[in-house]
Design a protein around this motif. Sequence first.
Motif, PDB file in Angstrom:
ATOM      1  N   SER A 217      29.887   4.122  20.665  1.00  0.00           N
ATOM      2  CA  SER A 217      29.277   3.061  21.451  1.00  0.00           C
ATOM      3  C   SER A 217      29.384   1.714  20.735  1.00  0.00           C
ATOM      4  N   ALA A 218      29.171   1.711  19.414  1.00  0.00           N
ATOM      5  CA  ALA A 218      29.203   0.464  18.654  1.00  0.00           C
ATOM      6  C   ALA A 218      30.573  -0.191  18.667  1.00  0.00           C
ATOM      7  N   PHE A 219      31.621   0.624  18.711  1.00  0.00           N
ATOM      8  CA  PHE A 219      32.977   0.083  18.711  1.00  0.00           C
ATOM      9  C   PHE A 219      33.541  -0.079  20.125  1.00  0.00           C
ATOM     10  N   GLY A 220      32.653  -0.069  21.125  1.00  0.00           N
ATOM     11  CA  GLY A 220      33.060  -0.361  22.489  1.00  0.00           C
ATOM     12  C   GLY A 220      33.632   0.793  23.259  1.00  0.00           C
ATOM     13  N   GLY A 221      33.505   2.023  22.734  1.00  0.00           N
ATOM     14  CA  GLY A 221      34.043   3.176  23.452  1.00  0.00           C
ATOM     15  C   GLY A 221      33.340   3.420  24.774  1.00  0.00           C
ATOM     16  N   ASP A 222      32.007   3.251  24.780  1.00  0.00           N
ATOM     17  CA  ASP A 222      31.219   3.411  26.006  1.00  0.00           C
ATOM     18  C   ASP A 222      29.991   2.518  25.895  1.00  0.00           C
TER      19      ASP A 222
END
Length: 325
Positions: A217-222
């Motif tokens: 989530s932190a790296f923009g995956g979801d």
Amino acid sequence: MALGMAFALLAGLVWGLVFVAPLLLPQYSAALLTCGRYLAFGLVALPLGWLDRARLREFAPADWLEALKLSAVGNFLYYLCLAAAIQRAGGPLPTMVIGTLPVVIAISSNLRDAQRDGRLPWLKLLPSLALIATGIACVNQVELQQLRLERDFDFGRYGSGLLLAVGAVVCWTWYPMRNADWLRAHADRNPRSWATAQGLMTLPLAVLGYGALWLWSAFGGDPGLSMPFGPTPQRYLLLMLAVGLLASWVGTLCWNEASQRLPTALVGQLIVFETLSALSYALLLRGVWPDALTLAGIGLLVAGVLWAVRIKPVPVPGLVSPAPP
């Protein structure tokens, strides 16, 4: 026998809760539900493990490895498949597929465990299996008709939900037989301690999974994950705690107690209590009373179980029980 059935009934009542959680938290991913449930289970197991530390010290490294395998497949992977199936195909289809577990486990155990438990005669077992299968078909025919009325079908999503539900069945066909192997080979061990050991082994899996989701989530995956506790944190935390304590630890404890008292082919059929509980909770959540076909299906399910418990295992001539693994 009666006490074993009572434990299996209680396990089914609390396990039925796991079908409701994804419906109450539809905006949460299956992975976040799974990690949250088993993180709660593991945290509940920590103080229980401390109180039971004397018995837990009796477990050898091989026992802890077995607990890790059972937790990974029977807990983590099973619920990941089930929660994803419910979110993709709705509640009725996974309930229908999981409802075949009594038939699948009874047949698998009767083929696999005849040396240890004796064999339930096929001619006497078939009517019970037929009643259970017919009851499941009746109940879920109504549910599938309701599903068609309430939503437009996305066949790709629906098909993937079916495959995930089948995967959950595979996981939970393997789990009770493998769990019963250990419990029968260690009849001197306390089933409560074994349930706690599985909870402790689930904790590192849940921590790793939760951490991976947070990084994703932190790296923009979801970005929609809204870590750490999602869009409705209070509801999420309360539900995960309830499911982690009741459906995981209490359910595993009761199932272990039943597995030590009943033949595997019989205890496998008692998973029908989970199907009945899940259906009852879903109807309560929906606020509707079951119709005649649903009630008929429930009656057939109960009749099948009552038929099965009257069947006595028959020793198989010429077979020698193998040494415990």
